[in-house]
Design a protein around this motif. Structure first.
Motif: not given
Length: 336
Positions: A224-239
C-alpha cells in the motif's frame, strides 16, 4: 557404466544401466530438489511469478481473488536449466483491469504433485490522509494460516526498513516504531495484520508499506502506498487576517460572520468615507481575558438615548459592512 540425463522432459529422470553386473545389484534412489520459494511481483501491466533451483521440472498454476475466467488467466511460462540441470521457471500474466481489483495467486507444483508452493500479491489502492489523525493500513491474510510470521516494511526512498515483525508460533514481536504504530493482537490471531499509525506525519510516514505473511510453503504480500498530507486548518480567512473557527460560519456570510482572535482589533477594516457622516455603530464590549463566554450588555438604557427612528428604518444608519456589501450578518466578535 550408467547414463543419466537430467534434461529428459516431463520429470522423467530414469537411470539407464548399460552393462549390468552382479555388483550393481541393490537399491537406487532418485533425489528431487524441493521448491524453496516462489516470488510474485507486479509491474504496471504484468504479474510475474518465478522459482528456481528445482528438479524435476515443475508446473505453474494461476488464480485470482475474486475468481477470474480461465481464459483470462492465459500466461507465458519459460523454463530454463543451469549447468547442474536444475530448473528455473518464470511465468507472466497480464493484469486484469485495475491492479487493485485482484489478488494474484501463483502456485508452483512439483512433478510428482507432492509439493505445492503458493505465493500471492495484492497492490491496494493508495491511501491519502491528513497528518495527525490515526490511520489503519489494511493487511488481511487470504486464508487461514498456521504458525505464520508477519513482517511490515516501510520504504520512502528505495531503502526499505523492517518496522514490525510478529511470530505467531512464539508470540514474540519486534516494533521499531514503538509508540507510533501497533497491531491489534486479537485481530492478528484471526489473520488481520492491519497496521495502525497513531499520529502520522507527512515527512516521516509517507511512503510504501508492505506486509508479508509467511507460512508453510506459502507467502502472501500486500502493498500500500500512503501519502500523509500537511495539516490544513478547517477554516476561512476573515477580512484577510485570522481564520474562522470551524462551525461558526454555517449559513452566514463568512467574510463578516466569524470569530476573530484577540489581536484582530488592530487589523479590522477602516471605515469607508462617505459624503454623509455616519453615526458610530454600537460595538460589542470587550471580553474579559479570564472569561470564555461573551454576553451582550443590557440595552434598555441605551434605547432611551436613541433618536426616534425614521419611517422604514430601525434607527441605525447603514453600517460599514452594509456599505461593503455584507448585509444580513452578525457582529464580529473579538475573543482571546
Amino acid at each position: 557404466t550408467a547414463l543419466f540425463n537430467s534434461h529428459i522432459p516431463h520429470g522423467n529422470a530414469s537411470l539407464l544401466l548399460r552393462r549390468v553386473k552382479v555388483q550393481d545389484k541393490g537399491r537406487y534412489k532418485c533425489y528431487t530438489t524441493l521448491i524453496q520459494s516462489v516470488i510474485v511481483e507486479i509491474t504496471d501491466e504484468m504479474v510475474t511469478c518465478s522459482s528456481q533451483n528445482i528438479y524435476p521440472i515443475p508446473q505453474v498454476a494461476w488464480a485470482t481473488v475474486p475468481p477470474s475466467a480461465q481464459e483470462a488467466l492465459e500466461n507465458s511460462t519459460t523454463k530454463t536449466t543451469d549447468h547442474k540441470g536444475l530448473f528455473t521457471v518464470e511465468s507472466m500474466l497480464r493484469i486484469l483491469g485495475n491492479v487493485s481489483n485482484y489478488t494474484y495467486f501463483c502456485s508452483v507444483i512439483s512433478a510428482d504433485k507432492t509439493q505445492i508452493w503458493t505465493a500471492s500479491r495484492k497492490n491496494q489502492e493508495d491511501i491519502t490522509q491528513e497528518e495527525g489523525y490515526a490511520l489503519s493500513i489494511p493487511c488481511i491474510a487470504p486464508h487461514s494460516l498456521q504458525n505464520f510470521s508477519l513482517t511490515w516494511t516501510f520504504d520512502s526512498s528505495n531503502d526499505p526498513i523492517v518496522i514490525l515483525r510478529y511470530d505467531h508460533r512464539t508470540r514474540h514481536s519486534f516494533n521499531l516504531w514503538e509508540g507510533e504504530a501497533e497491531l491489534d493482537q486479537d485481530l492478528l490471531l484471526l489473520g488481520d495484520g492491519s497496521l495502525v499509525l497513531f499520529k502520522p506525519e507527512s515527512e516521516e510516514h509517507s511512503g510504501t508499506y508492505t506486509c508479508t505473511f509467511s507460512g508453510l510453503q506459502s507467502r502472501h504480500i500486500i502493498q500500500t502506498r500512503v501519502n500523509i498530507t500537511v495539516s490544513r486548518t478547517d477554516s476561512h480567512r476573515c477580512n484577510g487576517t485570522d481564520p474562522v473557527e470551524a462551525g461558526h460560519h454555517k449559513g452566514l456570510n463568512t467574510a463578516a460572520s466569524c470569530i476573530i482572535r484577540h489581536d484582530c482589533a488592530d487589523r479590522n477594516r477602516e471605515p469607508a468615507q462617505s459624503d454623509v457622516q455616519d453615526e458610530p455603530l454600537r460595538s460589542v464590549p470587550n471580553v474579559d481575558e479570564d472569561s470564555s463566554v461573551t454576553s451582550l450588555p443590557d440595552t434598555k438604557e441605551e434605547e432611551d438615548e436613541e433618536e426616534t427612528p425614521l419611517d422604514g428604518s430601525d434607527g441605525l444608519q447603514p453600517s460599514n459592512l452594509q456599505r461593503d456589501g455584507f448585509e444580513n450578518t452578525k457582529p464580529v466578535l473579538c475573543i482571546p
